[in-house]
Design a protein around this motif. Structure first.
Motif, PDB file in Angstrom:
ATOM      1  N   ASP A   1     -72.146  19.605 -14.998  1.00  0.00           N
ATOM      2  CA  ASP A   1     -71.725  21.159 -15.163  1.00  0.00           C
ATOM      3  C   ASP A   1     -71.004  22.503 -13.682  1.00  0.00           C
ATOM      4  O   ASP A   1     -71.140  22.461 -13.562  1.00  0.00           O
TER       5      ASP A   1
ATOM      6  N   GLN B   1     -68.145  22.142 -13.076  1.00  0.00           N
ATOM      7  CA  GLN B   1     -67.033  22.987 -13.341  1.00  0.00           C
ATOM      8  C   GLN B   1     -67.868  24.367 -13.475  1.00  0.00           C
ATOM      9  O   GLN B   1     -67.110  25.280 -13.130  1.00  0.00           O
ATOM     10  N   THR B   2     -68.552  24.230 -14.428  1.00  0.00           N
ATOM     11  CA  THR B   2     -68.801  25.347 -14.501  1.00  0.00           C
ATOM     12  C   THR B   2     -70.002  26.242 -13.903  1.00  0.00           C
ATOM     13  O   THR B   2     -69.767  27.657 -13.463  1.00  0.00           O
TER      14      THR B   2
ATOM     15  N   GLU C   1     -67.385  27.365 -11.532  1.00  0.00           N
ATOM     16  CA  GLU C   1     -66.362  28.739 -12.318  1.00  0.00           C
ATOM     17  C   GLU C   1     -68.155  29.939 -11.725  1.00  0.00           C
ATOM     18  O   GLU C   1     -67.507  31.257 -12.174  1.00  0.00           O
ATOM     19  N   MET C   2     -69.076  29.934 -12.202  1.00  0.00           N
ATOM     20  CA  MET C   2     -69.878  31.570 -11.923  1.00  0.00           C
ATOM     21  C   MET C   2     -70.150  31.624 -10.520  1.00  0.00           C
ATOM     22  O   MET C   2     -69.958  32.586 -10.649  1.00  0.00           O
TER      23      MET C   2
ATOM     24  N   GLU D   1     -78.081  27.121 -21.106  1.00  0.00           N
ATOM     25  CA  GLU D   1     -77.121  26.848 -22.001  1.00  0.00           C
ATOM     26  C   GLU D   1     -77.075  26.449 -23.847  1.00  0.00           C
ATOM     27  O   GLU D   1     -78.732  27.439 -23.442  1.00  0.00           O
TER      28      GLU D   1
ATOM     29  N   GLN E   1     -71.965  25.473 -23.894  1.00  0.00           N
ATOM     30  CA  GLN E   1     -71.647  27.010 -22.971  1.00  0.00           C
ATOM     31  C   GLN E   1     -72.760  27.104 -22.035  1.00  0.00           C
ATOM     32  O   GLN E   1     -73.777  27.380 -22.557  1.00  0.00           O
ATOM     33  N   VAL E   2     -72.633  26.909 -20.989  1.00  0.00           N
ATOM     34  CA  VAL E   2     -73.846  27.280 -19.231  1.00  0.00           C
ATOM     35  C   VAL E   2     -73.014  28.572 -19.136  1.00  0.00           C
ATOM     36  O   VAL E   2     -72.433  28.849 -18.887  1.00  0.00           O
ATOM     37  N   ARG E   3     -74.249  29.511 -19.289  1.00  0.00           N
ATOM     38  CA  ARG E   3     -74.553  30.968 -18.837  1.00  0.00           C
ATOM     39  C   ARG E   3     -75.438  31.725 -17.771  1.00  0.00           C
ATOM     40  O   ARG E   3     -74.900  32.791 -17.684  1.00  0.00           O
TER      41      ARG E   3
ATOM     42  N   HIS F   1     -74.586  35.002 -16.254  1.00  0.00           N
ATOM     43  CA  HIS F   1     -72.997  35.920 -17.056  1.00  0.00           C
ATOM     44  C   HIS F   1     -73.019  36.828 -17.029  1.00  0.00           C
ATOM     45  O   HIS F   1     -74.071  37.747 -17.921  1.00  0.00           O
TER      46      HIS F   1
END
Length: 339
Positions: free
Chosen positions: A12, A14-15, A18-19, A65, A71-73, A130
């Motif tokens: 997780d 990279q996600t 990005e968040m 998720e 997708q992880v949000r 997100h």
């Protein structure tokens, strides 16, 4: 709804990175730094591998998720106890009253005192959703899933819990509170200090921050105006915390002046109202929307589900939420009302 809360994994990273870049600064627990985020995931893995109970200095990172897309949000964190690796500093807002008999006047001065009162508390933080997912009660799912995790692993946590809310950040990404107070002693702007703290911890506060109380009348108008105020984006989070049972006890963050909310774990509404039940059956529709969770440690899952209780105490779930949790008839789960 197709979302679940689960424990974060190494893939997780990279996600989460990005968040973190979307937070807009001042978000110490979710820095846009891969090394720092990777260390958080490693701490989580180590905590989950520990056998037995007892309170240790651990971190649990969770993610939201979408099970349909993968997708992880969103994400949130639980610190089992603060102030163990280095002091946990806060400012306590208080008033000093003095009386002059000669003048016949009473003077009341508002003061900020550097304190470690909150050491040993559980901290819930790092909550980020997100921007495109801020609907359907997902913010509540993020926040309250942490409380059910704590309840399911109660012996690993103490009795007091805190939540630091991000303070006011100006359009340039600076903090009026930092610029009016601490920035004068540290020779760095807010962005530099916040980044350093997120990666290295706040021991430098102990080294450089004056230990004597600060009279707020000596601060700039812009700094005084934001003491104890949450960032505009955090007002809803503050209301959620208040509804849950947290109080504003007069503690503020040493970096941006945001409020630190304080609660007693066993008195939080989610924990006090939660019940452990057995799934008797699944069905397609109907029932009351409730928070439901199952599993321990790395297997912990939490989601919204539709619960129906029969007159004989039987509890059924909608098939979709049972599937998200991997829950079968005869299995146990925890449920809590919407609060």
């Amino acid at each position: 709804m197709s979302f679940i809360m689960r424990i974060a994994r190494a893939d997780d990273l990279q996600t989460l990175y990005e968040m973190a870049k979307l937070t807009g600064g001042g978000f110490t627990n979710l820095p846009p730094d891969r090394t720092a985020l990777s260390a958080k995931l490693e701490r989580t893995e180590k905590a989950l591998a520990r056998q037995g109970d007892g309170i240790e200095d651990e971190l649990i990172v969770m993610v939201l998720e979408n099970v349909e897309t993968g997708q992880v949000r969103g994400t949130c964190q639980i610190f089992s106890t603060v102030g163990q690796s280095w002091p946990f500093y806060s400012y306590r807002l208080g008033v000093l009253t003095q009386h002059s008999r000669e003048l016949g006047r009473t003077f009341r001065a508002q003061m900020l005192s550097l304190t470690t009162d909150l050491e040993g508390s559980v901290e819930v933080g790092g909550l980020f959703l997100h921007p495109r997912e801020r609907a359907e009660g997902l913010g509540l799912l993020l926040a309250r899933s942490r409380y059910l995790y704590i309840r399911s692993h109660r012996a690993r946590f103490g009795d007091r819990v805190i939540a630091e809310l991000r303070g006011v950040i100006d359009e340039a990404g600076g903090s009026p509170f930092w610029d009016g107070l601490a920035g004068r002693f540290f020779g760095m702007n807010f962005q530099e200090a916040d980044e350093f703290n997120a990666v290295n911890g706040n021991q430098f506060i102990a080294d450089l921050m004056p230990k004597t109380p600060i009279y707020t009348a000596m601060l700039t108008d812009s700094a005084r105006a934001v003491i104890g105020l949450p960032h505009p984006n955090g007002r809803a989070a503050m209301r959620m915390l208040e509804t849950e049972g947290f109080d504003n006890a007069g503690y503020v963050d040493i970096f941006d002046g945001g409020p630190t909310m304080v609660g007693q774990i066993d008195q939080l509404k989610t924990i006090a109202a939660a019940r452990d039940v057995i799934l008797s059956a699944t069905r397609e529709k109907g029932g009351d929307k409730m928070l439901i969770a199952t599993g321990k440690l790395a297997d912990y899952r939490c989601t919204w589900g539709f619960v129906q209780e029969g007159a004989n105490g039987a509890v059924s779930l909608d098939a979709a939420s049972a599937a998200r949790l991997g829950l079968e008839t005869g299995g146990s789960f925890t449920m809590a009302g919407r609060a």
